[in-house]
Design an enzyme around this catalytic site. Structure first.
Site, PDB file in Angstrom:
ATOM      1  N   ASP A 195       7.088  -4.973  14.092  1.00 11.50           N
ATOM      2  CA  ASP A 195       5.996  -3.932  13.208  1.00 11.50           C
ATOM      3  C   ASP A 195       5.517  -3.092  13.617  1.00 11.50           C
ATOM      4  O   ASP A 195       4.515  -3.438  14.631  1.00 11.50           O
ATOM      5  CB  ASP A 195       5.291  -5.761  11.904  1.00 11.50           C
ATOM      6  CG  ASP A 195       4.774  -5.195  11.211  1.00 11.50           C
ATOM      7  OD1 ASP A 195       4.628  -3.324  11.055  1.00 11.50           O
ATOM      8  OD2 ASP A 195       4.810  -5.161   9.751  1.00 11.50           O
ATOM      9  N   HIS A 225       7.986  -2.723  10.003  1.00 12.59           N
ATOM     10  CA  HIS A 225       7.493  -3.709   8.885  1.00 12.59           C
ATOM     11  C   HIS A 225       8.424  -3.218   7.316  1.00 12.59           C
ATOM     12  O   HIS A 225       8.838  -2.354   6.968  1.00 12.59           O
ATOM     13  CB  HIS A 225       6.065  -2.462   8.614  1.00 12.59           C
ATOM     14  CG  HIS A 225       5.238  -2.884   7.603  1.00 12.59           C
ATOM     15  ND1 HIS A 225       4.566  -4.206   7.826  1.00 12.59           N
ATOM     16  CD2 HIS A 225       4.739  -2.264   6.531  1.00 12.59           C
ATOM     17  CE1 HIS A 225       3.648  -4.838   6.533  1.00 12.59           C
ATOM     18  NE2 HIS A 225       4.033  -3.310   5.663  1.00 12.59           N
ATOM     19  N   MET A 277       0.925  -1.150  -0.588  1.00  6.77           N
ATOM     20  CA  MET A 277       0.321  -0.334  -0.027  1.00  6.77           C
ATOM     21  C   MET A 277       0.586   1.177  -0.211  1.00  6.77           C
ATOM     22  O   MET A 277       1.889   1.352   0.762  1.00  6.77           O
ATOM     23  CB  MET A 277      -1.020   0.351   1.628  1.00  6.77           C
ATOM     24  CG  MET A 277      -1.712   1.500   1.247  1.00  6.77           C
ATOM     25  SD  MET A 277      -2.677   1.186   3.357  1.00  6.77           S
ATOM     26  CE  MET A 277      -1.168   2.095   4.041  1.00  6.77           C
ATOM     27  N   SER A 293       3.718  -6.858   1.552  1.00  7.41           N
ATOM     28  CA  SER A 293       2.747  -6.060   2.593  1.00  7.41           C
ATOM     29  C   SER A 293       0.949  -7.048   2.032  1.00  7.41           C
ATOM     30  O   SER A 293       1.218  -7.715   1.826  1.00  7.41           O
ATOM     31  CB  SER A 293       2.630  -4.732   2.734  1.00  7.41           C
ATOM     32  OG  SER A 293       2.248  -4.676   3.919  1.00  7.41           O
ATOM     33  N   GLN A 294       0.239  -6.073   1.690  1.00  6.34           N
ATOM     34  CA  GLN A 294      -0.707  -5.856   0.976  1.00  6.34           C
ATOM     35  C   GLN A 294      -0.792  -6.781   0.091  1.00  6.34           C
ATOM     36  O   GLN A 294      -1.485  -8.001  -0.375  1.00  6.34           O
ATOM     37  CB  GLN A 294      -1.704  -5.030   0.937  1.00  6.34           C
ATOM     38  CG  GLN A 294      -1.839  -3.649   0.150  1.00  6.34           C
ATOM     39  CD  GLN A 294      -2.709  -2.875  -0.062  1.00  6.34           C
ATOM     40  OE1 GLN A 294      -3.133  -2.634   0.251  1.00  6.34           O
ATOM     41  NE2 GLN A 294      -2.706  -2.305  -1.102  1.00  6.34           N
TER      42      GLN A 294
END
Ligand SMILES: *[C@@H]1O[C@H](CO)[C@@H](O)[C@H](O)[C@H]1NC(C)=O
Ligand SMILES: *[C@@H]1O[C@H](CO)[C@@H](O)[C@H](O)[C@H]1NC(C)=O
Length: 304
Positions: free
Chosen positions: A229, A285, A37, A111-112
């Site tokens: 994270d 992250h 994202m 991530s996403q």
């Protein structure tokens, strides 16, 4: 030009064509990446640099960083506003159109992008993924959005309010990507009924046997969790863990969850076949050192 020179020229030409092909084919399995994202396929400070590094470490490898949209800016926007179903269709078409990916590839999701790559594997028969690497992916969704990446503060606040109060309304599911993997443990059944993406790819309501079978085609599914994270809530979702339904503090890990105990998705089978791997890395992250990546990911999963 006499006959011998001519033959020599033809041979040289043939040799060059053959060796050019050899270089193009490379010795390494191609790699497909899907960004997170607020990011795009190609920013020089993120996936552009990763692509360059992979090409340096694996000479001749074919690396595709998926651009979801018509431009890099559109790619970033789509990470917030284009439904994952549509994004996965676009990615499926991109992969189908690339002949160098037809014999299979390794995939790295950021991530996403990691849960979208899993969706791609489960839904797109053309995507022959060998090793699926999930870097900080949210496989059980998120319950919190402490950071909106590149969006402004006021838009981020608005999005947070929508997610907290209206994530499962039909129009919000259609308008906002992060709502499709919003997992509210206080409203577990609403999540299962109305999440239009995650609930589907996790076989929450019905069991899509195609999804189960497609997951078994992997050589390895590698789940990387960032131990420090502060962006993903809860960070255990990176290993398929989540809050136990009905509250938001106690974590239920994958092996305690119905998705595993009932083997709704085939994850237990993957685990029993030693194809499911849980890696933890110290850092926030997506913050990792190349040395760590080389030792734990590249040497083990990308040198095939
Ligand atoms: C979820 O769907 C089931 C089956 O359609 C229904 O019985 C149940 O009331 C729904 N739950 C919620 C919270 O919407
Ligand atoms: C990061 O997480 C590890 C493992 O949970 C922990 O031992 C360490 O203290 C954390 N580091 C920071 C800076 O929070």
């Amino acid at each position: 030009m006499n006959g011998i020179t001519f033959k020599y020229l033809i041979l040289t030409l043939l040799f060059n064509i053959l060796s050019a092909n050899k270089v193009k084919d490379g010795n390494f399995t191609p790699i497909v990446m899907w960004h997170g994202m607020g990011d795009s396929c190609c920013f020089s400070f993120s996936l552009g640099a990763v692509k360059q590094k992979l090409e340096e470490l694996l000479p001749g490898v074919h690396v595709v960083s998926l651009r979801i949209g018509t431009s890099e800016v559109n790619d970033v926007e789509n990470g917030y506003f284009l439904h994952p179903d549509k994004q996965i269709n676009m990615a499926c078409n991109l992969i189908q159109a690339d002949p160098l990916l037809s014999d299979g590839f390794n995939a790295i999701g950021f991530s996403q992008g990691a849960q979208f790559l899993r969706g791609l594997l489960q839904r797109c028969p053309k995507a022959h993924i060998k090793n699926l690497i999930s870097l900080g992916g949210q496989h059980q969704g998120v319950y919190g959005l402490p950071n909106c990446g590149s969006l402004s503060h006021s838009i981020c606040d608005y999005i947070r309010r929508l997610l907290n109060h209206a994530a499962y309304l039909e129009w919000v599911q259609k308008a906002l990507v992060q709502a499709t993997y919003w997992h509210d443990p206080l409203h577990e059944q609403e999540y299962k009924n109305y999440s239009t993406f995650l609930s589907d790819i996790n076989n929450e309501i019905t069991i899509n046997t195609e999804y189960v079978q497609r997951l078994q085609t992997l050589d390895n599914f590698v789940l990387v969790k960032f131990d420090n994270d502060t962006i993903v809530e809860p960070r255990e979702t990176e290993w398929f863990g989540f809050y136990k339904p009905g509250q938001s503090s106690v974590i239920q890990n994958l092996k305690e969850s119905p998705i595993y105990t009932e083997d709704r998705l085939g994850l237990r089978k993957l685990d029993e076949d030693s194809k499911l791997h849980f890696l933890g890395v110290i850092g926030n992250h997506l913050q990792f050192e190349w040395g760590w990546f080389q030792e734990n990911i590249l040497d083990s999963y990308l040198k095939n």
